[in-house]
Scaffold this active site. Structure first.
Site, PDB file in Angstrom:
ATOM      1  N   ALA A  58       0.858  -1.185   0.000  1.00 50.71           N
ATOM      2  CA  ALA A  58       0.000   0.000   0.000  1.00 50.71           C
ATOM      3  C   ALA A  58       0.893   1.234   0.000  1.00 50.71           C
ATOM      4  O   ALA A  58       2.072   1.166   0.394  1.00 50.71           O
ATOM      5  CB  ALA A  58      -0.894  -0.021   1.236  1.00 50.71           C
ATOM      6  N   GLY A  74       0.547  -5.139   0.658  1.00 53.06           N
ATOM      7  CA  GLY A  74      -0.685  -5.193  -0.135  1.00 53.06           C
ATOM      8  C   GLY A  74      -0.475  -5.819  -1.508  1.00 53.06           C
ATOM      9  O   GLY A  74      -1.419  -6.362  -2.087  1.00 53.06           O
ATOM     10  N   GLU A 128      -0.710  -9.393  -0.801  1.00 54.62           N
ATOM     11  CA  GLU A 128      -2.120  -9.663  -0.450  1.00 54.62           C
ATOM     12  C   GLU A 128      -3.001  -9.703  -1.693  1.00 54.62           C
ATOM     13  O   GLU A 128      -3.899 -10.536  -1.804  1.00 54.62           O
ATOM     14  CB  GLU A 128      -2.620  -8.604   0.540  1.00 54.62           C
ATOM     15  CG  GLU A 128      -1.959  -8.737   1.910  1.00 54.62           C
ATOM     16  CD  GLU A 128      -2.323  -7.601   2.838  1.00 54.62           C
ATOM     17  OE1 GLU A 128      -2.153  -6.427   2.442  1.00 54.62           O
ATOM     18  OE2 GLU A 128      -2.790  -7.876   3.952  1.00 54.62           O
ATOM     19  N   GLU A 159       4.723  -5.097   6.868  1.00 54.95           N
ATOM     20  CA  GLU A 159       3.976  -4.048   7.582  1.00 54.95           C
ATOM     21  C   GLU A 159       4.437  -3.867   9.027  1.00 54.95           C
ATOM     22  O   GLU A 159       4.468  -2.754   9.550  1.00 54.95           O
ATOM     23  CB  GLU A 159       2.469  -4.376   7.572  1.00 54.95           C
ATOM     24  CG  GLU A 159       1.803  -4.164   6.221  1.00 54.95           C
ATOM     25  CD  GLU A 159       1.838  -5.375   5.308  1.00 54.95           C
ATOM     26  OE1 GLU A 159       2.658  -6.292   5.543  1.00 54.95           O
ATOM     27  OE2 GLU A 159       1.047  -5.402   4.344  1.00 54.95           O
TER      28      GLU A 159
HETATM   29  N1  COA Z   1       4.514   3.122  -0.864  1.00 50.37           N
HETATM   30  C1  COA Z   1       4.866   4.277  -1.443  1.00 50.37           C
HETATM   31  N2  COA Z   1       5.972   4.446  -2.160  1.00 50.37           N
HETATM   32  C2  COA Z   1       6.763   3.376  -2.313  1.00 50.37           C
HETATM   33  C3  COA Z   1       6.458   2.124  -1.762  1.00 50.37           C
HETATM   34  C4  COA Z   1       5.272   2.024  -1.002  1.00 50.37           C
HETATM   35  N3  COA Z   1       4.864   0.867  -0.443  1.00 50.37           N
HETATM   36  N4  COA Z   1       7.442   1.261  -2.066  1.00 50.37           N
HETATM   37  C5  COA Z   1       8.318   1.944  -2.815  1.00 50.37           C
HETATM   38  N5  COA Z   1       7.916   3.226  -2.966  1.00 50.37           N
HETATM   39  C6  COA Z   1       8.573   4.306  -3.689  1.00 50.37           C
HETATM   40  C7  COA Z   1       9.813   4.795  -2.941  1.00 50.37           C
HETATM   41  O1  COA Z   1       9.444   5.727  -1.932  1.00 50.37           O
HETATM   42  C8  COA Z   1      10.574   5.424  -4.077  1.00 50.37           C
HETATM   43  O2  COA Z   1       9.994   6.676  -4.393  1.00 50.37           O
HETATM   44  P1  COA Z   1      10.943   7.987  -4.612  1.00 50.37           P
HETATM   45  O3  COA Z   1      11.774   7.618  -5.808  1.00 50.37           O
HETATM   46  O4  COA Z   1       9.949   9.059  -4.868  1.00 50.37           O
HETATM   47  O5  COA Z   1      11.746   8.124  -3.374  1.00 50.37           O
HETATM   48  C9  COA Z   1      10.269   4.502  -5.243  1.00 50.37           C
HETATM   49  O6  COA Z   1       9.079   3.815  -4.905  1.00 50.37           O
HETATM   50  C10 COA Z   1      11.368   3.471  -5.482  1.00 50.37           C
HETATM   51  O7  COA Z   1      11.554   2.760  -4.253  1.00 50.37           O
HETATM   52  P2  COA Z   1      12.994   2.582  -3.560  1.00 50.37           P
HETATM   53  O8  COA Z   1      12.762   2.343  -2.100  1.00 50.37           O
HETATM   54  O9  COA Z   1      13.880   3.734  -3.923  1.00 50.37           O
HETATM   55  O10 COA Z   1      13.495   1.269  -4.299  1.00 50.37           O
HETATM   56  P3  COA Z   1      14.552   0.214  -3.744  1.00 50.37           P
HETATM   57  O11 COA Z   1      14.859  -0.669  -4.890  1.00 50.37           O
HETATM   58  O12 COA Z   1      15.676   0.895  -3.054  1.00 50.37           O
HETATM   59  O13 COA Z   1      13.759  -0.610  -2.604  1.00 50.37           O
HETATM   60  C11 COA Z   1      11.875  -1.828  -1.702  1.00 50.37           C
HETATM   61  C12 COA Z   1      12.670  -1.414  -2.966  1.00 50.37           C
HETATM   62  C13 COA Z   1      10.623  -2.556  -2.168  1.00 50.37           C
HETATM   63  C14 COA Z   1      12.722  -2.759  -0.829  1.00 50.37           C
HETATM   64  C15 COA Z   1      11.502  -0.566  -0.888  1.00 50.37           C
HETATM   65  O14 COA Z   1      10.904   0.374  -1.785  1.00 50.37           O
HETATM   66  C16 COA Z   1      10.505  -0.817   0.208  1.00 50.37           C
HETATM   67  O15 COA Z   1      10.872  -1.320   1.249  1.00 50.37           O
HETATM   68  N6  COA Z   1       9.235  -0.421   0.008  1.00 50.37           N
HETATM   69  C17 COA Z   1       8.203  -0.530   1.017  1.00 50.37           C
HETATM   70  C18 COA Z   1       7.726  -1.963   1.203  1.00 50.37           C
HETATM   71  C19 COA Z   1       6.690  -2.043   2.296  1.00 50.37           C
HETATM   72  O16 COA Z   1       6.949  -1.794   3.456  1.00 50.37           O
HETATM   73  N7  COA Z   1       5.464  -2.387   1.918  1.00 50.37           N
HETATM   74  C20 COA Z   1       4.356  -2.522   2.810  1.00 50.37           C
HETATM   75  C21 COA Z   1       3.587  -1.272   2.838  1.00 50.37           C
HETATM   76  S1  COA Z   1       2.223  -1.341   3.972  1.00 50.37           S
END
Ligand code: COA
Length: 259
Positions: free
Chosen positions: A65, A110, A113, A133
């Protein structure tokens, strides 16, 4: 249809819905759920569509999400968001046609999910799944705590929910979270092959199979067997049952018509 976050096309009986917020790793917000809802309605209504595939891009199926949008939300906003999301994901899970999540890269929170609402998950070897999460101070809110332990062993599900670690494709395949894992470049071909096998089956029997499997998960064994028995008998009113059995007896391939 007015889709803002999903690319949608239909070809040879397969509907493809591609999540399309690449700059946010396909993070899910209310607009994405509204778009998926429109797709599900369209697939349900279109007799030409036999299988729905939900996919993302090479880097992410969906990374969860949208944390940016959730970060300042209160209880009321969050209830509204999860209610709207749940209405759509339940419709997806209940769709009377087979559904496949085609996963490359991240399927987190999500995103996982959403994939768990599909009947099958076919992934590239780049796939990474998890429910992180808890690392954000919350828990999954899109069915993860319920669907995952119904799919796999409780302790592994509990570890994924309570530690929030990420898991690579091979391990997720071993555990049964993923049905198939193939090389990235082979993903689309594998998904089409799988969908074609489904499309060779009788559609009303497939629908009955899905109903029996899904409803049976939530009732006693005795009630589940009653559900199965009624659906089994109902299929003897279909032309496809007559054709399937005639084809067997005549030693030929069946030609199902969906009637
Ligand atoms: N919500 C909003 N934005 C998200 C996102 C999320 N769940 N996951 C990634 N993004 C965005 C990042 O903020 C970034 O945006 P920016 O370029 O404006 O800063 C962009 O997507 C690229 O993500 P980034 O984190 O730079 O890529 P990465 O390859 O370094 O890492 C992940 C990838 C998936 C490991 C990391 O993005 C992450 O941990 N995301 C969240 C996962 C999470 O906790 N999901 C559950 C949510 S309830």
């Amino acid at each position: 249809m007015d889709l803002k976050t999903v690319l949608y096309n239909k070809k040879d009986g397969i509907a493809w819905a591609q999540l399309n917020r690449p700059d946010k790793l396909n993070a899910l917000n209310s607009k994405v759920f509204a778009d998926i809802g429109q797709v599900v309605d369209d697939v349900a209504a279109d007799d030409g569509v036999r299988v729905l595939v939900i996919t993302g891009n090479e880097k992410a199926f969906a990374a969860g999400a949208d944390i940016g949008e959730m970060s300042t939300a209160g209880i009321a906003d969050t209830l509204k968001f999860t209610d709207a999301g749940t209405q759509v994901t339940e419709r997806l899970a209940d769709l009377g046609k087979p559904t496949i999540a085609a996963i490359s890269g991240y399927a987190l929170g999500g995103g996982l999910e959403l994939a768990l609402c599909c009947d099958f998950r076919i992934a590239a070897d780049t796939a990474v799944v998890g429910l992180p999460e808890i690392t954000l101070g919350i828990i999954p809110g899109g069915g993860g705590t319920q669907r995952l332990p119904r799919l796999i062993n409780y302790s592994i599900a509990a570890e994924m929910v309570m530690l929030g670690g990420l898991m690579k494709a091979d391990r997720a395949h071993q555990l049964g979270i993923l049905n198939r894992v193939v090389a990235q470049e082979a993903l689309k071909t594998e998904v089409v092959k799988f969908a074609e096998q489904l499309m060779a089956r009788a559609p009303i029997a497939l629908r009955a199979a899905k109903t029996a499997l899904r409803k049976g998960l939530n009732v006693s064994l005795k009630d589940g067997i009653c559900i199965e028995q009624d659906l089994f008998a109902m299929l003897f009113g279909t032309a496809d049952q007559k054709e399937g059995m005639a084809a067997f007896l005549e030693k030929r391939k069946p030609k199902f018509t969906g009637k």
